[in-house]
Design an enzyme around this catalytic site. Structure first.
Site, mmCIF file in Angstrom:
data_model
loop_
_atom_site.group_PDB
_atom_site.id
_atom_site.type_symbol
_atom_site.label_atom_id
_atom_site.label_comp_id
_atom_site.label_asym_id
_atom_site.label_seq_id
_atom_site.Cartn_x
_atom_site.Cartn_y
_atom_site.Cartn_z
ATOM 1 N N GLU A 103 0.827 -1.221 0.000
ATOM 2 C CA GLU A 103 0.000 0.000 0.000
ATOM 3 C C GLU A 103 0.851 1.257 0.000
ATOM 4 O OE1 GLU A 103 -4.365 -1.021 1.948
ATOM 5 O OE2 GLU A 103 -3.082 0.356 3.016
ATOM 6 N N HIS B 258 8.281 -26.472 -1.387
ATOM 7 C CA HIS B 258 7.598 -27.554 -2.107
ATOM 8 C C HIS B 258 6.408 -27.029 -2.900
ATOM 9 C CE1 HIS B 258 9.907 -30.748 0.034
ATOM 10 N NE2 HIS B 258 10.093 -29.726 0.853
ATOM 11 N N LYS C 198 -14.130 0.079 -3.790
ATOM 12 C CA LYS C 198 -15.201 0.473 -2.851
ATOM 13 C C LYS C 198 -16.287 1.238 -3.586
ATOM 14 C CE LYS C 198 -12.343 1.080 1.272
ATOM 15 N NZ LYS C 198 -11.831 2.063 2.221
HETATM 16 O O1 PA5 Z 1 -3.542 1.184 5.892
HETATM 17 C C1 PA5 Z 1 -4.676 1.567 5.795
HETATM 18 O O2 PA5 Z 1 -4.983 2.754 5.992
HETATM 19 C C2 PA5 Z 1 -5.815 0.622 5.443
HETATM 20 O O3 PA5 Z 1 -5.384 -0.672 5.272
HETATM 21 C C3 PA5 Z 1 -6.854 0.604 6.544
HETATM 22 O O4 PA5 Z 1 -6.244 0.188 7.729
HETATM 23 C C4 PA5 Z 1 -8.013 -0.307 6.191
HETATM 24 O O5 PA5 Z 1 -8.550 0.060 4.952
HETATM 25 C C5 PA5 Z 1 -9.090 -0.242 7.250
HETATM 26 O O6 PA5 Z 1 -9.538 1.067 7.397
HETATM 27 P P1 PA5 Z 1 -10.321 1.536 8.679
HETATM 28 O O7 PA5 Z 1 -9.449 1.349 9.862
HETATM 29 O O8 PA5 Z 1 -10.661 2.970 8.440
HETATM 30 O O9 PA5 Z 1 -11.562 0.660 8.771
#
Ligand code: PA5
Length: 446
Positions: A286, A307, A421
């Site tokens: 990310e 494996h 989303k």
């Molecule tokens: O790193 C990030 O910001 C995301 O992975 C969030 O943690 C994830 O989308 C969950 O979001 P939230 O904590 O707002 O539910």
């Protein structure tokens, strides 16, 4: 020292001068981070968190963990992405991937709201039948669909079982300090809340209440974990590659990326590394995978995956490198028994420890993969203690931020996560998405 970077399995791939030539880019990226002038600088709370964390909140986390430990058989932790991976990684790394099956005086811990599977949710509900339950729902935004759906289900279950008043004592909410529907709703309902600091993004949040509350409920020493992160912060304070292994790791990745190595495989030799691998994949994926750039993070646990993916790594496309985590003291000892009949021909290793065999498998693989054209960065960890986990978290977070800046991206946003989303909301008929719904349905029907 909790982590040592060993570069001897890189020598045939990276010349000393190539790494030295990265010094200026690496220190510029590091300075950019510390000066808080780089992109995403609103999300640098994690940098000083090991020394600057909210002590009152930390005490409240410990007190809530004690209350949870006393009042339930099962803690259900609801969250997705950065709101669950760190806690799960810590519990598996420090305790065990079989934590729930261990003899212990702490509750079983199950994770929910990290998928949209009716099967997974139904299975967990049936596991919870007849047990005392507490819930920790974690969502920084408070609006993420997956955890919100799971929370609806468990809130209703707890209210039915314990009544409004009883449920209030068993629901713990970790969310933004003032924004978001979850905060508003929790305050109205009277749930105890914990804060995801404004300046700490989800994937950098394991050392906040996001990770610390479930981790403490598993009986892990969170003081020791924070001390590990604090020690790492102190250890990685030089901008020089030769004095700072976190920066060195970032620089090495950058050199390899420029040579066409666009896939990094994080390798562990212990099943308890599996979720640490998953946490790491989110952190790097990310943070770096944007603007058409970035190393694709992948992971394996050897020797299991020797494996399965072993063949590809040895012989497939030469666009990958490995980062191997070796844990010096794995925490348990096992001696291979002797068999006088030697029916399996294994007496050449009888009397040896299984860890010795595991470490030998690692050395053998490092050399084989090197011979097959795969550069290997070796990270040597002291042990699997809470301290080492905290240290490792800080090492990877710092290296990730420096690496992202070296790559020229904002390591602290995740604009790409929104695309699915929006489509999902439109297709599900969320108000405000009507035009998009129409356009998508036309695409589907073509
Ligand atoms: O790193 C990030 O910001 C995301 O992975 C969030 O943690 C994830 O989308 C969950 O979001 P939230 O904590 O707002 O539910």
């Amino acid at each position: 020292m909790a982590i040592k970077l060993n570069d001897k399995f890189l020598t045939s791939f990276i010349r000393k001068e190539e790494l030295a030539n990265m010094q200026s880019a690496a220190s510029s990226a590091y300075e950019l981070l510390l000066s808080k002038k780089g992109p995403g600088s609103d999300f640098l709370g994690w940098v000083d968190l090991p020394v600057n964390y909210d002590k009152a909140e930390f005490s409240a986390i410990k007190a809530a963990a004690e209350k949870i430990k006393k009042s339930c058989d099962i803690l259900v932790v609801i969250g997705i992405g950065g709101s669950y991976l760190g806690a799960r990684a810590a519990i598996e790394f420090v305790k065990s991937p079989l934590y729930n099956n261990l003899k212990k005086d702490t509750p079983d811990i199950y994770f929910a709201g990290n998928n949209i599977s009716p099967t997974a949710l139904s299975e967990l509900i049936s596991i919870c039948e007849g047990k005392d339950i507490c819930v920790n729902v974690i969502s920084k935004s408070g609006t993420t669909t997956e955890p919100a759906v799971a929370f609806r289900v468990f809130k209703a279950m707890l209210t039915e079982k314990y009544g409004e008043e009883g449920a209030r004592e068993r629901i713990f909410v970790t969310t933004d300090k003032c924004r978001g529907t979850l905060k508003q709703f929790s305050d109205d309902a009277g749930y105890q809340t914990f804060v995801v600091p404004d300046d700490v993004g989800g994937r950098f949040s394991v050392l906040t209440a996001v990770g610390l509350l479930p981790i403490a409920c598993a009986g892990i020493d969170i003081d020791d974990m924070m001390k590990g992160a604090e020690d790492a912060r102190a250890a990685y304070s030089s901008p020089l590659i030769d004095e700072n292994d976190a920066i060195k790791y970032a620089a090495l990745r950058n050199v390899l990326y420029r040579k066409g190595k666009c896939v990094e495989i994080l390798v562990g030799y212990e099943p308890y590394m599996l979720m640490l691998n998953e946490w790491w994949k989110q952190l790097y994926g990310e943070s770096e995978g944007k603007d058409g750039k970035g190393i694709l993070p992948d992971s394996v646990v050897f020797s299991t995956d020797l494996h399965s993916l072993g063949q590809y790594i040895q012989d497939g496309q030469r666009n990958l490198f490995e980062t191997v985590i070796s844990v010096k003291n794995p925490g348990a000892e096992f001696i291979i028994p002797n068999d006088p009949a030697n029916v399996d021909g294994l007496n050449f290793i009888s009397g040896k420890s299984l860890d010795f065999v595991n470490k030998t498998a690692m050395l053998a693989t490092l050399m084989a993969h090197n011979d097959g054209g795969v550069p290997n960065i070796l990270l040597e960890l002291d042990d699997r203690s809470a301290h080492s986990f905290g240290y490792t978290v800080y090492f990877f977070e710092l290296a990730c931020a420096v690496s992202g800046y070296m790559l020229g991206v904002n390591p602290f946003d995740q604009p790409g996560v929104e695309a699915y989303k929006k489509n999902m909301f439109a297709l599900l008929g969320k108000p405000g998405y009507e035009d998009m719904k129409k356009a998508l349905e036309e695409r589907i029907s073509k």
